[in-house]
Design an enzyme around this catalytic site. Structure first.
Site, PDB file in Angstrom:
ATOM      1  CD  GLN A 169      -6.143   6.209  -0.548  1.00  0.00           C
ATOM      2  OE1 GLN A 169      -7.250   6.221   0.002  1.00  0.00           O
ATOM      3  NE2 GLN A 169      -5.775   7.129  -1.420  1.00  0.00           N
ATOM      4  CD  GLU A 170      -1.011   1.952  -2.446  1.00  0.00           C
ATOM      5  OE1 GLU A 170      -0.833   2.079  -3.667  1.00  0.00           O
ATOM      6  OE2 GLU A 170      -0.349   2.582  -1.593  1.00  0.00           O
ATOM      7  CB  SER A 171      -5.716  -1.382  -6.232  1.00  0.00           C
ATOM      8  OG  SER A 171      -6.140  -2.371  -5.304  1.00  0.00           O
TER       9      SER A 171
END
Length: 386
Positions: free
Chosen positions: A285-287
């Site tokens: 989700q972050e990267s």
């Protein structure tokens, strides 16, 4: 992105309404300004917020179940054949065992009735074949024992990390850990001697002679790679300048592929007692598993950790972490996930706290974009789960 326990993303009056979409894999990168360096002194101490949250030992996951296969009846004259077995050592992962014995991870999982998120325990026995009896063959001469691969000695220099040494020597980080009785939390010191296996032919990086320089016409200064606005919020010049410096440094370094980062997140989570599917969901989700990602908020790497949170994570693991180093970046993110899981009253709050900060979630509740973040991470967790 994670925040130290006494901070949060914004004041509620600043919080812009925004919707977190599925990760594109090309989000802005963020990077902290400290490096995980070989140091002569002791590890950094935890920040004051750690005392408020409390410590705790690393949780140990239950051992994965090993499949019991009923043996077929023997035919007259047929001899029993034992399948080769690997005994799990501390720090082993499915991927590391498969690489060591030259088998596919999928086959290793099938032979032992394991899932991709299975937790391995020291002493656990893993079958290295399906155990089928081979066809009768004429007697053959016993091959001489295979010699151990030659090993070399590497003396740690100031500023080196496990990742940089593995790249320079053409070996994996896991082989360095296994060959030197280290963990991902081990601190390297200048002058420390490491045993390094000889790399496969063609994997050692050799310096190339620089190409002859030629005169070029002056060109206008390029625009900054990292802008100052993200999801409707504009960040201060100092934060954006730091993000661009980190982006430049990451761009000049060799970086793991997204698949390599995915494996690194999984294996580190297992070693640190965190559910691998949850750590993978946060990283995706972050990267999108992009280690070169840097955001205008100066959040760095696959786990998108900001410098202040990196300092907090260094305190949690007891040593200085370099967010620009792939292994340290993942260690920081997983350490924060583990601590939030212990401090938050529920899994949803722990997930939200990685994005908004535990202080902010408790004081203001979840913002709309935080709720979407939690929903996305839980969906990814199901995807990466067993």
């Amino acid at each position: 992105m994670p925040f130290p326990p006494d901070s949060d993303t914004t004041d509620p009056n600043d919080a812009p309404p925004r919707t977190t979409a599925e990760p594109s894999g090309n989000q802005d990168d963020r990077s902290p300004g400290w490096a995980r360096r070989a140091r002569t002194g002791s590890a950094v101490t935890a920040v004051a917020a750690l005392a408020a949250l409390g410590g705790g030992t690393v949780a140990h996951a239950a051992p994965a179940q090993t499949a019991q296969v009923a043996s077929a009846p023997l035919l007259v004259g047929q001899k029993t054949t034992k399948a080769p077995v690997h005994t799990v050592s501390p720090g082993d992962s499915l991927w590391a065992v498969a690489q060591r014995h030259g088998v596919a991870v999928g086959e290793l999982m099938r032979w032992n009735d394991l899932s991709g998120a299975a937790l391995l325990m020291p002493g656990q026995k893993l079958r290295l074949s399906d155990g089928a009896a081979p066809a009768a063959e004429p007697p053959r001469r016993t091959a001489p024992p295979v010699a151990e691969p030659p090993r070399a000695e590497h003396v740690v220099r100031s500023g080196e990390s496990l990742w940089s040494i593995s790249q320079a020597r053409g070996v994996s980080v896991q082989s360095l850990l296994d060959g030197n009785d280290l963990t991902v939390n081990s601190l390297l010191r200048p002058g420390q001697r490491l045993s390094v296996a000889a790399p496969a032919p063609g994997t050692v990086r050799t310096a190339q002679a620089p190409a002859p320089e030629r005169a070029e016409e002056p060109r206008p200064a390029p625009e900054r790679a990292v802008g100052d606005t993200f999801l409707g919020r504009t960040y201060e010049d100092g934060v954006v300048d730091s993000a661009n410096r980190h982006h430049e440094r990451l761009s000049s370094r060799p970086a793991p592929s997204r698949e390599q980062m995915r494996r690194l997140v999984h294996d580190t989570a297992v070693q640190m007692g965190v559910d691998p599917s949850l750590a993978l969901a946060h990283a995706y989700q972050e990267s999108g598993f992009d280690h070169r990602a840097v955001s205008p908020a100066d959040a760095v790497g696959a786990m998108q950790v900001i410098p202040a949170a990196g300092d907090w994570a260094s305190g949690l693991v007891g040593r200085e972490l370099d967010l620009l180093d792939p292994q340290d970046n993942v260690t920081a993110g997983v350490a924060i996930i583990r601590q939030l899981g212990r401090a938050a009253p529920s899994t949803d709050v722990a997930i939200a706290a990685y994005y908004q900060g535990l202080h902010g979630v408790k004081k203001y509740g979840m913002y709309d974009d935080t709720k979407q973040y939690v929903k996305n991470v839980k969906s990814h967790r199901k995807r990466f789960g067993p």
